[in-house]
Design an enzyme around this catalytic site. Structure first.
Site, PDB file in Angstrom:
ATOM      1  NE  ARG A 151       9.610  12.913  31.093  1.00 49.07           N
ATOM      2  CZ  ARG A 151       9.330  11.549  30.526  1.00 49.07           C
ATOM      3  NH1 ARG A 151       9.377  10.521  30.946  1.00 49.07           N
ATOM      4  NH2 ARG A 151       9.727  11.630  29.259  1.00 49.07           N
ATOM      5  CD  GLU A 159      15.001  11.533  36.029  1.00 46.25           C
ATOM      6  OE1 GLU A 159      13.928  11.120  36.098  1.00 46.25           O
ATOM      7  OE2 GLU A 159      15.590  11.412  34.754  1.00 46.25           O
ATOM      8  CG  HIS A 208      14.304   8.284  33.721  1.00 42.17           C
ATOM      9  ND1 HIS A 208      13.991   9.315  33.445  1.00 42.17           N
ATOM     10  CD2 HIS A 208      13.407   7.453  32.713  1.00 42.17           C
ATOM     11  CE1 HIS A 208      12.930   9.754  32.799  1.00 42.17           C
ATOM     12  NE2 HIS A 208      12.316   8.510  32.001  1.00 42.17           N
TER      13      HIS A 208
END
Length: 326
Positions: free
Chosen positions: A242, A271, A290
């Site tokens: 993360r 993000e 991601h």
């Protein structure tokens, strides 16, 4: 049978939601309604919803939404991480929470090694040179870092971390790891891993530091100025956990000053990063959006497990992957 299917709330299909290739799994077991359609008439739809099938943290299980769902029995989240869920609050409403560990591990470990290799061997930079219409002579000085025989330090040796270790062994890497709990002797022997009880020792010894921890209050900013200063100036930081696990201001400083060689990140905070964020401008940084679990096969496995978890709750069966409040 069709009319007996329970109702489930999802984010959407497409864009930020589910891919078309998995909707058959959802519709086999549930009547589904998208969040936008639900909000058009929440008074009618709210009492019918028994499950939230959460993808990419959406629809967010906020009190404002949960208060509209008096019949809700389960929040089934896709993915292993649960940092986006207030599990104690949801549980206080009598609602179960589930996740999908295990099925995400191979794909996430693959992207971890992909990032490590791409950064070490400057693959993206090489691609841009190879396709540049102005290039008439290929440079001979595009030198990378040797991966074979190097030292890989894995912080967080859970299911994903162990899968990364297996892949590292395939590259004849020396595997170090730091974890809250030491793995069994058999697990260590299988991948040739050596335990480092003190994370500082791992940071000092590793050529590649791989972050594979869950995000918790204890792991927030786990890697900051002090930790980066312990790493070799030739080392690379890889983060597939993360974004908040790494202090990004400290990372920028270390990358600019030569404190470490490079960073390869599948996760950031937020993000996406603001378009003027300094990490986006550094030549020694590789960022992917991601995509650790983004394969059709893994996505289908995740959705199948989400559905299995939700159906188990609704049928009063043993829940395969229940997340209980601490």
């Amino acid at each position: 049978m069709e009319d007996n299917k329970p109702w489930a709330l999802i984010s959407e299909v497409g864009d930020q939601g589910y891919i078309e290739e998995v909707t058959d799994i959802l519709e086999q077991h549930f009547h589904i309604i998208c969040h936008k359609d639900f909000l058009q008439n929440s008074l009618v739809h709210g009492p019918k919803i028994q499950a939230i099938l959460m993808w990419n943290t959406l629809p967010a299980a906020k009190p404002s939404l949960l208060s509209l769902l008096p019949s809700l029995k389960v929040v089934a989240s896709g993915g292993a991480g649960i940092d986006h869920l207030d599990v104690p609050y949801i549980a206080s409403l009598g609602v179960k929470v589930t996740n999908t560990p295990g099925v995400v591990s191979d794909a996430t470990a693959d992207i971890a090694m992909g990032l490590l290799l791409a950064s070490a061997r400057r693959i993206v930079e090489g691609h841009l040179i190879a396709v540049d219409p102005n290039i008439t002579c290929l440079p001979l000085k595009l030198m990378g870092v040797e991966v074979t025989g190097s030292t890989l330090g894995i912080i967080g040796m859970g299911h994903i971390g162990y899968k990364i270790a297996q892949r590292g062994k395939g590259f004849d890497m020396k595997i170090l790891y730091h974890n809250r709990n030491r793995r069994s002797f058999e697990d260590e022997q299988a991948v040739g891993a050596s335990y480092r009880e003190n994370m500082d020792d791992l940071l000092k010894e590793s050529d590649f530091v791989m972050m594979a921890v869950n995000l918790t209050p204890e792991t927030t900013d786990l890697i900051s100025h002090r930790e980066l200063s312990l790493m070799k100036p030739t080392a690379t930081l890889v983060n597939i956990s993360r974004g908040l696990v790494v202090d990004q201001d400290a990372l920028v400083k270390a990358l600019k000053s030569g404190g470490i060689c490079a960073a390869a990140l599948d996760v950031t905070h937020p993000e996406p990063l603001p378009r003027d964020h300094p990490l986006l401008c550094l030549p020694n940084v590789l960022i992917t959006p991601h995509v650790g679990t983004n394969t059709i096969a893994t996505t289908r496995k995740m959705v199948l497990k989400m559905v299995d978890n939700a159906v188990a709750v609704l049928n009063g069966q043993v829940i395969p992957n229940e997340v209980k409040p601490n």
